[in-house]
Design an enzyme around this catalytic site. Structure first.
Site, PDB file in Angstrom:
ATOM      1  N   ARG A  52       1.165  -1.159  -0.125  1.00  0.00           N
ATOM      2  CA  ARG A  52      -0.312  -0.164  -0.256  1.00  0.00           C
ATOM      3  C   ARG A  52       1.027   1.520   0.255  1.00  0.00           C
ATOM      4  O   ARG A  52       0.855   2.427   0.228  1.00  0.00           O
ATOM      5  CB  ARG A  52      -1.012   0.033   0.712  1.00  0.00           C
ATOM      6  CG  ARG A  52      -1.766  -1.267   1.045  1.00  0.00           C
ATOM      7  CD  ARG A  52      -3.072  -0.788   1.933  1.00  0.00           C
ATOM      8  NE  ARG A  52      -4.113  -2.248   1.725  1.00  0.00           N
ATOM      9  CZ  ARG A  52      -3.567  -3.313   2.516  1.00  0.00           C
ATOM     10  NH1 ARG A  52      -2.418  -3.702   3.365  1.00  0.00           N
ATOM     11  NH2 ARG A  52      -4.531  -4.587   2.542  1.00  0.00           N
ATOM     12  N   LYS A  79       3.045  11.045 -11.943  1.00  0.00           N
ATOM     13  CA  LYS A  79       2.656  10.162 -12.736  1.00  0.00           C
ATOM     14  C   LYS A  79       2.600   9.393 -12.866  1.00  0.00           C
ATOM     15  O   LYS A  79       4.037   8.605 -13.321  1.00  0.00           O
ATOM     16  CB  LYS A  79       1.896  10.980 -14.348  1.00  0.00           C
ATOM     17  CG  LYS A  79       0.982  11.793 -14.000  1.00  0.00           C
ATOM     18  CD  LYS A  79       0.180  12.160 -15.344  1.00  0.00           C
ATOM     19  CE  LYS A  79      -0.825  13.463 -15.769  1.00  0.00           C
ATOM     20  NZ  LYS A  79      -0.981  13.862 -16.576  1.00  0.00           N
ATOM     21  N   GLU A 133      10.041  18.287 -25.707  1.00  0.00           N
ATOM     22  CA  GLU A 133       9.071  18.477 -24.532  1.00  0.00           C
ATOM     23  C   GLU A 133      10.352  19.845 -23.753  1.00  0.00           C
ATOM     24  O   GLU A 133       9.298  20.934 -22.935  1.00  0.00           O
ATOM     25  CB  GLU A 133       9.550  17.040 -23.257  1.00  0.00           C
ATOM     26  CG  GLU A 133       8.541  16.189 -23.368  1.00  0.00           C
ATOM     27  CD  GLU A 133       6.801  16.073 -23.712  1.00  0.00           C
ATOM     28  OE1 GLU A 133       5.947  17.218 -23.232  1.00  0.00           O
ATOM     29  OE2 GLU A 133       6.317  14.441 -24.471  1.00  0.00           O
ATOM     30  N   LYS A 178       7.347  23.133 -14.601  1.00  0.00           N
ATOM     31  CA  LYS A 178       6.456  21.779 -14.362  1.00  0.00           C
ATOM     32  C   LYS A 178       6.565  21.735 -13.090  1.00  0.00           C
ATOM     33  O   LYS A 178       5.652  21.726 -12.905  1.00  0.00           O
ATOM     34  CB  LYS A 178       6.951  20.299 -15.532  1.00  0.00           C
ATOM     35  CG  LYS A 178       6.260  19.169 -15.057  1.00  0.00           C
ATOM     36  CD  LYS A 178       6.339  18.377 -15.950  1.00  0.00           C
ATOM     37  CE  LYS A 178       5.027  17.049 -15.241  1.00  0.00           C
ATOM     38  NZ  LYS A 178       5.350  15.639 -15.903  1.00  0.00           N
ATOM     39  N   GLU A 230      -4.086  17.470 -12.209  1.00  0.00           N
ATOM     40  CA  GLU A 230      -4.938  18.107 -13.183  1.00  0.00           C
ATOM     41  C   GLU A 230      -6.370  17.704 -13.031  1.00  0.00           C
ATOM     42  O   GLU A 230      -7.249  17.104 -14.247  1.00  0.00           O
ATOM     43  CB  GLU A 230      -4.473  16.926 -14.475  1.00  0.00           C
ATOM     44  CG  GLU A 230      -5.071  17.198 -16.250  1.00  0.00           C
ATOM     45  CD  GLU A 230      -4.341  16.294 -17.157  1.00  0.00           C
ATOM     46  OE1 GLU A 230      -2.978  15.817 -16.701  1.00  0.00           O
ATOM     47  OE2 GLU A 230      -4.575  16.340 -18.395  1.00  0.00           O
ATOM     48  N   ARG A 237      -2.933  21.886 -15.173  1.00  0.00           N
ATOM     49  CA  ARG A 237      -1.756  21.342 -15.603  1.00  0.00           C
ATOM     50  C   ARG A 237      -2.111  20.686 -17.057  1.00  0.00           C
ATOM     51  O   ARG A 237      -1.265  20.069 -17.606  1.00  0.00           O
ATOM     52  CB  ARG A 237      -2.039  19.903 -14.541  1.00  0.00           C
ATOM     53  CG  ARG A 237      -1.023  18.651 -15.435  1.00  0.00           C
ATOM     54  CD  ARG A 237      -0.717  17.882 -13.902  1.00  0.00           C
ATOM     55  NE  ARG A 237       0.110  16.504 -13.712  1.00  0.00           N
ATOM     56  CZ  ARG A 237       1.033  16.179 -12.983  1.00  0.00           C
ATOM     57  NH1 ARG A 237       0.060  15.808 -11.375  1.00  0.00           N
ATOM     58  NH2 ARG A 237       2.256  14.935 -14.046  1.00  0.00           N
ATOM     59  N   ASN A 292       0.123  18.913 -21.831  1.00  0.00           N
ATOM     60  CA  ASN A 292      -0.875  18.202 -22.775  1.00  0.00           C
ATOM     61  C   ASN A 292      -0.285  18.493 -24.453  1.00  0.00           C
ATOM     62  O   ASN A 292      -0.670  18.928 -25.650  1.00  0.00           O
ATOM     63  CB  ASN A 292      -1.906  17.661 -23.419  1.00  0.00           C
ATOM     64  CG  ASN A 292      -1.957  16.956 -21.616  1.00  0.00           C
ATOM     65  OD1 ASN A 292      -0.797  16.168 -21.592  1.00  0.00           O
ATOM     66  ND2 ASN A 292      -2.594  16.249 -20.341  1.00  0.00           N
ATOM     67  N   HIS A 310      -0.154  17.062 -27.879  1.00  0.00           N
ATOM     68  CA  HIS A 310       0.015  15.435 -27.498  1.00  0.00           C
ATOM     69  C   HIS A 310      -0.793  15.359 -28.257  1.00  0.00           C
ATOM     70  O   HIS A 310      -1.471  14.106 -28.141  1.00  0.00           O
ATOM     71  CB  HIS A 310       0.431  15.706 -26.088  1.00  0.00           C
ATOM     72  CG  HIS A 310       1.471  15.742 -25.373  1.00  0.00           C
ATOM     73  ND1 HIS A 310       2.307  17.023 -25.253  1.00  0.00           N
ATOM     74  CD2 HIS A 310       1.691  15.090 -24.714  1.00  0.00           C
ATOM     75  CE1 HIS A 310       3.057  16.540 -24.829  1.00  0.00           C
ATOM     76  NE2 HIS A 310       3.555  14.946 -24.212  1.00  0.00           N
ATOM     77  N   HIS A 322      -0.849  12.618 -30.271  1.00  0.00           N
ATOM     78  CA  HIS A 322      -1.338  10.864 -30.119  1.00  0.00           C
ATOM     79  C   HIS A 322      -1.597  10.551 -31.402  1.00  0.00           C
ATOM     80  O   HIS A 322      -1.880   9.367 -31.941  1.00  0.00           O
ATOM     81  CB  HIS A 322      -2.077  11.329 -29.333  1.00  0.00           C
ATOM     82  CG  HIS A 322      -2.344   9.971 -27.764  1.00  0.00           C
ATOM     83  ND1 HIS A 322      -1.724   8.687 -27.497  1.00  0.00           N
ATOM     84  CD2 HIS A 322      -4.124   9.245 -28.235  1.00  0.00           C
ATOM     85  CE1 HIS A 322      -2.440   7.848 -27.062  1.00  0.00           C
ATOM     86  NE2 HIS A 322      -3.484   8.145 -27.426  1.00  0.00           N
ATOM     87  N   HIS A 370       7.822   9.201 -29.032  1.00  0.00           N
ATOM     88  CA  HIS A 370       6.783  10.549 -27.997  1.00  0.00           C
ATOM     89  C   HIS A 370       6.924  12.029 -28.659  1.00  0.00           C
ATOM     90  O   HIS A 370       6.178  12.669 -28.761  1.00  0.00           O
ATOM     91  CB  HIS A 370       6.647   9.675 -26.679  1.00  0.00           C
ATOM     92  CG  HIS A 370       5.821  11.185 -26.047  1.00  0.00           C
ATOM     93  ND1 HIS A 370       4.671  11.072 -26.199  1.00  0.00           N
ATOM     94  CD2 HIS A 370       5.881  11.755 -25.252  1.00  0.00           C
ATOM     95  CE1 HIS A 370       3.952  11.959 -25.550  1.00  0.00           C
ATOM     96  NE2 HIS A 370       4.748  13.172 -24.613  1.00  0.00           N
TER      97      HIS A 370
END
Ligand code: NAD
Ligand code: MG
Length: 358
Positions: free
Chosen positions: A118, A140, A182, A224, A234, A238, A242, A245, A249, A262
Protein backbone atom coordinates in the site's frame (compact mmCIF):
# COMPACT_ATOMS: atom_id res chain seq x y z
CA UNK A 1 24.52 21.39 -8.50
CA UNK A 2 21.08 22.99 -8.58
CA UNK A 3 18.26 22.10 -6.21
CA UNK A 4 14.62 22.90 -6.56
CA UNK A 5 11.56 21.80 -4.69
CA UNK A 6 8.21 20.55 -5.89
CA UNK A 7 5.85 22.32 -3.49
CA UNK A 8 3.11 19.84 -2.62
CA UNK A 9 2.68 20.35 1.14
CA UNK A 10 3.64 17.20 3.01
CA UNK A 11 4.35 15.48 -0.32
CA UNK A 12 6.97 18.10 -1.31
CA UNK A 13 10.31 16.78 -2.53
CA UNK A 14 13.64 18.00 -3.88
CA UNK A 15 14.99 17.68 -7.41
CA UNK A 16 18.79 17.70 -7.63
CA UNK A 17 20.25 18.60 -11.01
CA UNK A 18 23.93 18.51 -11.88
CA UNK A 19 26.84 16.42 -13.14
CA UNK A 20 28.31 13.28 -11.53
CA UNK A 21 25.48 13.00 -9.01
CA UNK A 22 25.24 9.19 -9.14
CA UNK A 23 28.39 8.90 -7.04
CA UNK A 24 27.20 11.44 -4.44
CA UNK A 25 25.66 9.17 -1.85
CA UNK A 26 24.80 12.07 0.48
CA UNK A 27 22.08 13.06 -2.02
CA UNK A 28 20.09 9.86 -1.90
CA UNK A 29 20.97 8.16 1.36
CA UNK A 30 18.94 10.69 3.46
CA UNK A 31 15.85 9.69 1.46
CA UNK A 32 16.29 5.99 2.21
CA UNK A 33 14.68 5.39 5.59
CA UNK A 34 15.19 1.67 6.15
CA UNK A 35 17.92 -0.86 5.49
CA UNK A 36 16.32 -2.20 2.32
CA UNK A 37 16.55 -0.90 -1.22
CA UNK A 38 15.33 -2.33 -4.50
CA UNK A 39 16.75 -0.81 -7.67
CA UNK A 40 14.59 -1.17 -10.77
CA UNK A 41 16.31 -0.67 -14.12
CA UNK A 42 16.45 -2.28 -17.54
CA UNK A 43 18.75 -4.47 -19.61
CA UNK A 44 20.24 -1.49 -21.50
CA UNK A 45 21.00 0.69 -18.48
CA UNK A 46 22.05 -2.00 -15.98
CA UNK A 47 25.39 -2.85 -17.64
CA UNK A 48 26.36 0.84 -17.72
CA UNK A 49 25.17 2.24 -14.39
CA UNK A 50 23.78 -0.38 -11.98
CA UNK A 51 27.02 -1.35 -10.22
CA UNK A 52 28.05 2.28 -9.85
CA UNK A 53 24.78 3.09 -8.08
CA UNK A 54 24.86 -0.02 -5.88
CA UNK A 55 28.40 0.62 -4.71
CA UNK A 56 27.36 4.02 -3.38
CA UNK A 57 24.33 2.94 -1.36
CA UNK A 58 24.70 2.47 2.36
CA UNK A 59 21.65 0.17 2.72
CA UNK A 60 22.55 -3.31 3.87
CA UNK A 61 19.95 -5.21 1.84
CA UNK A 62 20.01 -4.26 -1.86
CA UNK A 63 18.01 -6.08 -4.53
CA UNK A 64 17.77 -5.24 -8.19
CA UNK A 65 15.27 -5.96 -10.92
CA UNK A 66 16.40 -5.77 -14.55
CA UNK A 67 13.43 -5.39 -16.86
CA UNK A 68 13.28 -5.90 -20.63
CA UNK A 69 13.80 -2.60 -22.47
CA UNK A 70 10.96 -0.85 -24.22
CA UNK A 71 7.47 0.62 -24.07
CA UNK A 72 6.11 -2.79 -25.16
CA UNK A 73 7.09 -4.13 -21.72
CA UNK A 74 5.41 -1.36 -19.74
CA UNK A 75 2.55 -3.58 -18.61
CA UNK A 76 1.12 -5.49 -15.65
CA UNK A 77 3.09 -8.65 -16.46
CA UNK A 78 6.40 -6.81 -16.22
CA UNK A 79 5.21 -4.89 -13.15
CA UNK A 80 4.66 -8.22 -11.44
CA UNK A 81 8.37 -9.03 -11.84
CA UNK A 82 9.07 -6.14 -9.46
CA UNK A 83 6.59 -7.47 -6.88
CA UNK A 84 8.02 -10.99 -7.22
CA UNK A 85 11.52 -9.76 -6.41
CA UNK A 86 10.28 -7.61 -3.51
CA UNK A 87 8.36 -10.51 -1.98
CA UNK A 88 10.86 -13.28 -2.61
CA UNK A 89 13.68 -11.12 -1.22
CA UNK A 90 11.54 -10.21 1.80
CA UNK A 91 11.26 -6.46 1.39
CA UNK A 92 9.06 -4.93 4.05
CA UNK A 93 7.17 -1.63 4.27
CA UNK A 94 10.33 0.32 5.07
CA UNK A 95 11.95 -0.57 1.75
CA UNK A 96 12.84 2.10 -0.83
CA UNK A 97 12.46 1.57 -4.55
CA UNK A 98 14.92 3.37 -6.81
CA UNK A 99 14.04 3.88 -10.47
CA UNK A 100 17.20 3.96 -12.55
CA UNK A 101 16.07 4.56 -16.10
CA UNK A 102 13.94 6.53 -18.51
CA UNK A 103 10.23 7.19 -18.35
CA UNK A 104 9.28 3.57 -18.86
CA UNK A 105 11.28 2.39 -15.82
CA UNK A 106 10.26 5.48 -13.81
CA UNK A 107 6.52 5.09 -14.46
CA UNK A 108 6.59 1.38 -13.60
CA UNK A 109 8.75 1.76 -10.49
CA UNK A 110 6.58 4.60 -9.20
CA UNK A 111 3.45 2.54 -9.67
CA UNK A 112 5.09 -0.49 -8.01
CA UNK A 113 6.03 1.78 -5.08
CA UNK A 114 2.45 3.07 -4.85
CA UNK A 115 1.07 -0.49 -4.72
CA UNK A 116 3.62 -2.53 -2.78
CA UNK A 117 2.26 -3.01 0.75
CA UNK A 118 0.00 0.00 0.00
CA UNK A 119 2.88 2.37 -0.58
CA UNK A 120 6.64 2.46 0.03
CA UNK A 121 9.23 5.17 -0.56
CA UNK A 122 10.79 5.69 -3.92
CA UNK A 123 13.51 7.76 -5.53
CA UNK A 124 13.76 8.66 -9.20
CA UNK A 125 17.10 8.63 -10.97
CA UNK A 126 16.03 9.56 -14.51
CA UNK A 127 18.50 8.60 -17.22
CA UNK A 128 16.90 10.15 -20.33
CA UNK A 129 16.41 13.84 -21.06
CA UNK A 130 12.68 13.24 -21.37
CA UNK A 131 12.45 11.60 -17.97
CA UNK A 132 14.55 14.37 -16.36
CA UNK A 133 12.32 17.16 -17.65
CA UNK A 134 8.98 15.44 -17.69
CA UNK A 135 8.11 11.98 -16.37
CA UNK A 136 10.13 12.04 -13.15
CA UNK A 137 8.41 15.25 -12.01
CA UNK A 138 4.74 15.38 -11.12
CA UNK A 139 3.85 12.00 -9.69
CA UNK A 140 2.06 10.33 -12.57
CA UNK A 141 2.91 6.63 -12.50
CA UNK A 142 1.49 3.63 -14.28
CA UNK A 143 1.55 1.01 -17.00
CA UNK A 144 -0.11 0.43 -20.35
CA UNK A 145 -3.02 -1.90 -21.04
CA UNK A 146 -3.61 -3.57 -24.41
CA UNK A 147 -6.64 -1.28 -24.73
CA UNK A 148 -4.92 1.99 -23.83
CA UNK A 149 -1.62 3.66 -23.00
CA UNK A 150 -1.00 4.66 -19.34
CA UNK A 151 -4.52 3.55 -18.46
CA UNK A 152 -3.61 1.76 -15.21
CA UNK A 153 -1.82 3.95 -12.70
CA UNK A 154 -1.74 6.24 -9.70
CA UNK A 155 -0.58 9.68 -8.64
CA UNK A 156 2.33 8.93 -6.34
CA UNK A 157 5.17 11.33 -5.55
CA UNK A 158 8.79 10.29 -5.04
CA UNK A 159 10.96 11.24 -2.01
CA UNK A 160 13.56 12.83 -4.31
CA UNK A 161 14.57 13.13 -7.95
CA UNK A 162 18.26 12.99 -8.85
CA UNK A 163 18.88 14.23 -12.39
CA UNK A 164 22.51 13.40 -13.18
CA UNK A 165 23.26 15.18 -16.46
CA UNK A 166 26.41 13.05 -16.92
CA UNK A 167 24.19 10.01 -17.58
CA UNK A 168 23.03 11.63 -20.83
CA UNK A 169 26.45 10.99 -22.43
CA UNK A 170 25.39 7.46 -23.35
CA UNK A 171 21.90 8.41 -24.55
CA UNK A 172 21.43 8.13 -28.35
CA UNK A 173 21.12 11.53 -30.13
CA UNK A 174 17.63 10.73 -31.35
CA UNK A 175 16.50 10.34 -27.71
CA UNK A 176 18.11 13.67 -26.81
CA UNK A 177 16.12 15.36 -29.57
CA UNK A 178 12.92 13.68 -28.41
CA UNK A 179 13.53 15.07 -24.91
CA UNK A 180 14.18 18.51 -26.36
CA UNK A 181 10.64 18.53 -27.78
CA UNK A 182 9.30 18.56 -24.20
CA UNK A 183 11.91 21.16 -23.20
CA UNK A 184 10.80 23.46 -26.02
CA UNK A 185 7.21 22.83 -24.94
CA UNK A 186 7.85 24.62 -21.62
CA UNK A 187 9.04 27.67 -23.52
CA UNK A 188 5.88 27.66 -25.60
CA UNK A 189 3.33 27.10 -22.82
CA UNK A 190 4.70 29.13 -19.95
CA UNK A 191 8.14 30.66 -20.43
CA UNK A 192 8.78 32.98 -23.39
CA UNK A 193 12.14 34.03 -21.97
CA UNK A 194 13.27 30.40 -21.90
CA UNK A 195 12.15 30.04 -25.51
CA UNK A 196 14.55 32.85 -26.47
CA UNK A 197 17.33 31.16 -24.45
CA UNK A 198 16.65 27.93 -26.37
CA UNK A 199 16.89 29.80 -29.68
CA UNK A 200 20.34 30.93 -28.59
CA UNK A 201 21.56 27.61 -27.16
CA UNK A 202 19.93 24.76 -29.05
CA UNK A 203 23.17 23.66 -30.77
CA UNK A 204 24.96 23.38 -27.40
CA UNK A 205 22.15 21.16 -26.16
CA UNK A 206 22.32 18.92 -29.23
CA UNK A 207 26.10 18.65 -28.76
CA UNK A 208 25.61 17.48 -25.16
CA UNK A 209 27.11 20.55 -23.46
CA UNK A 210 26.62 19.78 -19.76
CA UNK A 211 26.22 23.34 -18.53
CA UNK A 212 23.57 24.06 -21.15
CA UNK A 213 21.79 20.76 -20.42
CA UNK A 214 21.83 21.45 -16.67
CA UNK A 215 20.23 24.85 -17.24
CA UNK A 216 17.62 23.45 -19.65
CA UNK A 217 16.67 20.64 -17.23
CA UNK A 218 16.50 23.09 -14.31
CA UNK A 219 14.31 25.57 -16.15
CA UNK A 220 12.05 22.79 -17.51
CA UNK A 221 11.61 21.23 -14.06
CA UNK A 222 10.87 24.66 -12.58
CA UNK A 223 8.12 25.19 -15.12
CA UNK A 224 6.66 21.72 -14.62
CA UNK A 225 6.93 21.91 -10.82
CA UNK A 226 5.11 25.27 -10.80
CA UNK A 227 2.27 23.92 -12.89
CA UNK A 228 2.00 20.66 -10.90
CA UNK A 229 2.03 22.56 -7.59
CA UNK A 230 -1.03 24.50 -8.77
CA UNK A 231 -2.91 21.42 -9.97
CA UNK A 232 -1.48 18.09 -8.78
CA UNK A 233 -4.29 15.91 -10.15
CA UNK A 234 -4.91 17.64 -13.48
CA UNK A 235 -8.24 19.24 -12.71
CA UNK A 236 -7.33 22.35 -14.69
CA UNK A 237 -4.12 24.14 -15.59
CA UNK A 238 -1.95 20.99 -15.59
CA UNK A 239 -3.61 20.11 -18.92
CA UNK A 240 -1.48 22.75 -20.68
CA UNK A 241 1.41 20.29 -20.35
CA UNK A 242 -0.36 18.39 -23.12
CA UNK A 243 0.43 20.99 -25.80
CA UNK A 244 0.85 19.12 -29.09
CA UNK A 245 -0.02 15.82 -27.43
CA UNK A 246 -3.52 15.32 -28.88
CA UNK A 247 -2.23 15.81 -32.42
CA UNK A 248 0.91 13.86 -31.54
CA UNK A 249 -1.08 10.99 -30.08
CA UNK A 250 -2.95 10.70 -33.42
CA UNK A 251 0.38 10.55 -35.25
CA UNK A 252 1.80 7.93 -32.86
CA UNK A 253 -1.30 5.78 -33.26
CA UNK A 254 -1.41 6.11 -37.06
CA UNK A 255 2.28 5.26 -37.41
CA UNK A 256 2.16 2.40 -34.93
CA UNK A 257 3.83 2.90 -31.55
CA UNK A 258 7.59 2.92 -31.68
CA UNK A 259 8.04 4.21 -35.23
CA UNK A 260 7.91 7.81 -34.14
CA UNK A 261 9.30 8.55 -30.70
CA UNK A 262 6.83 10.32 -28.41
CA UNK A 263 8.86 13.55 -28.49
CA UNK A 264 8.95 13.49 -32.26
CA UNK A 265 5.18 13.19 -32.48
CA UNK A 266 4.80 15.96 -29.89
CA UNK A 267 7.08 18.22 -31.97
CA UNK A 268 4.91 17.84 -35.07
CA UNK A 269 1.83 18.15 -32.85
CA UNK A 270 3.07 21.42 -31.32
CA UNK A 271 3.49 22.85 -34.83
CA UNK A 272 -0.11 21.84 -35.58
CA UNK A 273 -1.37 23.45 -32.36
CA UNK A 274 0.59 26.60 -33.20
CA UNK A 275 -0.71 26.61 -36.76
CA UNK A 276 -4.28 26.45 -35.45
CA UNK A 277 -3.50 29.20 -32.94
CA UNK A 278 -2.25 31.32 -35.86
CA UNK A 279 -5.45 30.70 -37.81
CA UNK A 280 -7.40 31.87 -34.74
CA UNK A 281 -5.38 35.08 -34.79
CA UNK A 282 -3.39 34.54 -31.57
CA UNK A 283 0.04 33.76 -33.04
CA UNK A 284 1.78 35.52 -35.94
CA UNK A 285 3.24 33.73 -38.93
CA UNK A 286 6.70 34.95 -37.79
CA UNK A 287 6.21 33.28 -34.42
CA UNK A 288 5.11 30.06 -36.10
CA UNK A 289 8.27 30.18 -38.21
CA UNK A 290 10.46 30.72 -35.12
CA UNK A 291 8.94 27.64 -33.51
CA UNK A 292 9.35 25.50 -36.64
CA UNK A 293 12.96 26.69 -37.03
CA UNK A 294 13.84 25.84 -33.42
CA UNK A 295 12.33 22.35 -33.67
CA UNK A 296 14.19 21.74 -36.94
CA UNK A 297 17.47 22.81 -35.36
CA UNK A 298 16.72 20.26 -32.62
CA UNK A 299 16.44 17.61 -35.38
CA UNK A 300 12.74 17.13 -34.78
CA UNK A 301 9.94 16.64 -37.34
CA UNK A 302 7.68 19.64 -37.88
CA UNK A 303 5.04 18.06 -40.09
CA UNK A 304 2.70 15.11 -39.73
CA UNK A 305 3.38 12.16 -42.05
CA UNK A 306 2.38 13.15 -45.59
CA UNK A 307 0.07 10.17 -45.94
CA UNK A 308 -2.06 11.09 -42.91
CA UNK A 309 -5.38 12.49 -44.09
CA UNK A 310 -7.52 15.04 -42.21
CA UNK A 311 -10.17 12.31 -41.81
CA UNK A 312 -7.62 10.08 -40.11
CA UNK A 313 -6.82 12.89 -37.66
CA UNK A 314 -10.50 13.44 -36.90
CA UNK A 315 -10.99 9.74 -36.26
CA UNK A 316 -7.93 9.33 -34.10
CA UNK A 317 -8.40 12.54 -32.13
CA UNK A 318 -11.98 11.59 -31.38
CA UNK A 319 -10.80 8.74 -29.20
CA UNK A 320 -8.06 10.61 -27.37
CA UNK A 321 -8.22 10.57 -23.57
CA UNK A 322 -8.09 14.36 -23.52
CA UNK A 323 -11.56 14.50 -25.08
CA UNK A 324 -14.02 15.54 -22.40
CA UNK A 325 -17.80 15.08 -22.72
CA UNK A 326 -17.38 14.04 -26.32
CA UNK A 327 -16.07 17.50 -27.23
CA UNK A 328 -12.58 17.97 -28.50
CA UNK A 329 -10.48 19.99 -26.08
CA UNK A 330 -7.15 21.27 -27.30
CA UNK A 331 -4.23 23.09 -25.79
CA UNK A 332 -3.49 26.11 -27.98
CA UNK A 333 -1.24 29.14 -27.70
CA UNK A 334 -2.70 32.48 -26.70
CA UNK A 335 0.73 33.99 -27.32
CA UNK A 336 4.27 32.64 -27.51
CA UNK A 337 4.80 31.62 -23.86
CA UNK A 338 1.15 31.26 -22.84
CA UNK A 339 -1.14 28.29 -23.40
CA UNK A 340 -4.89 27.91 -23.01
CA UNK A 341 -7.13 24.85 -22.94
CA UNK A 342 -10.22 25.30 -25.05
CA UNK A 343 -13.11 23.32 -26.47
CA UNK A 344 -14.16 26.31 -28.56
CA UNK A 345 -12.67 24.98 -31.78
CA UNK A 346 -13.69 26.04 -35.27
CA UNK A 347 -13.84 22.82 -37.30
CA UNK A 348 -13.08 24.67 -40.55
CA UNK A 349 -9.83 26.09 -39.13
CA UNK A 350 -8.93 22.71 -37.67
CA UNK A 351 -9.36 21.09 -41.11
CA UNK A 352 -7.14 23.81 -42.62
CA UNK A 353 -4.47 22.96 -40.04
CA UNK A 354 -4.69 19.24 -40.86
CA UNK A 355 -4.24 20.05 -44.54
CA UNK A 356 -1.42 22.56 -44.01
CA UNK A 357 0.73 20.52 -41.62
CA UNK A 358 1.68 17.41 -43.59
P1 NAD B 1 12.50 5.07 -22.33
O1 NAD B 1 12.37 4.93 -20.89
O2 NAD B 1 11.95 3.97 -23.19
O3 NAD B 1 14.03 5.30 -22.71
C1 NAD B 1 14.40 5.45 -24.07
C2 NAD B 1 15.53 4.49 -24.45
O4 NAD B 1 16.77 4.98 -23.94
C3 NAD B 1 15.37 3.09 -23.89
O5 NAD B 1 15.81 2.16 -24.84
C4 NAD B 1 16.31 3.10 -22.69
O6 NAD B 1 16.77 1.81 -22.33
C5 NAD B 1 17.43 3.95 -23.19
N1 NAD B 1 18.19 4.65 -22.17
C6 NAD B 1 17.70 5.30 -21.10
N2 NAD B 1 18.66 5.97 -20.47
C7 NAD B 1 19.81 5.75 -21.14
C8 NAD B 1 21.14 6.20 -20.97
N3 NAD B 1 21.48 7.06 -20.01
N4 NAD B 1 22.08 5.75 -21.85
C9 NAD B 1 21.73 4.92 -22.86
N5 NAD B 1 20.46 4.50 -23.08
C10 NAD B 1 19.52 4.90 -22.23
O7 NAD B 1 11.81 6.41 -22.87
P2 NAD B 1 11.60 7.86 -22.22
O8 NAD B 1 11.46 8.76 -23.38
O9 NAD B 1 12.55 8.17 -21.16
O10 NAD B 1 10.17 7.73 -21.50
C11 NAD B 1 9.00 7.44 -22.21
C12 NAD B 1 7.96 6.95 -21.23
O11 NAD B 1 7.71 7.98 -20.29
C13 NAD B 1 6.63 6.60 -21.85
O12 NAD B 1 6.21 5.36 -21.34
C14 NAD B 1 5.71 7.69 -21.38
O13 NAD B 1 4.37 7.26 -21.22
C15 NAD B 1 6.32 8.08 -20.08
N6 NAD B 1 6.03 9.45 -19.65
C16 NAD B 1 5.51 9.63 -18.42
C17 NAD B 1 5.24 10.89 -17.96
C18 NAD B 1 4.73 11.09 -16.57
O14 NAD B 1 4.31 12.20 -16.23
N7 NAD B 1 4.77 10.08 -15.74
C19 NAD B 1 5.51 12.00 -18.75
C20 NAD B 1 6.06 11.79 -20.00
C21 NAD B 1 6.31 10.50 -20.45
MG1 MG C 1 4.83 14.05 -23.31
Amino acid sequence: METLSVALGERSYPIFIGTDLLSQAHLYNPHIHGKQVCIVTNETIAPIYLERLKSNLSASHISSVILADGEAHKNLTTLNEIFTTLLSEKHNRTTTLIALGGGVVGDMTGFAAACYQRGVNFIQIPTTLLSMVDSSVGGKTGVNHALGKNMIGAFYQPQAVIADISLLKTLPPREISAGLAEVIKYGLISDAEFFVWLEQNIELLIQGNEAALTYAVLRSCQNKADIVAQDEHEGGIRAILNLGHTFGHAIETAQGYGNWLHGEAVAAGMVMATDLSMRRGDISSEELKRIVDLLERANLPTKAPADMTPEQFVDLMGVDKKVLDGRLRLVLLESLGRAIVTSDIDTKLLMETFAACR
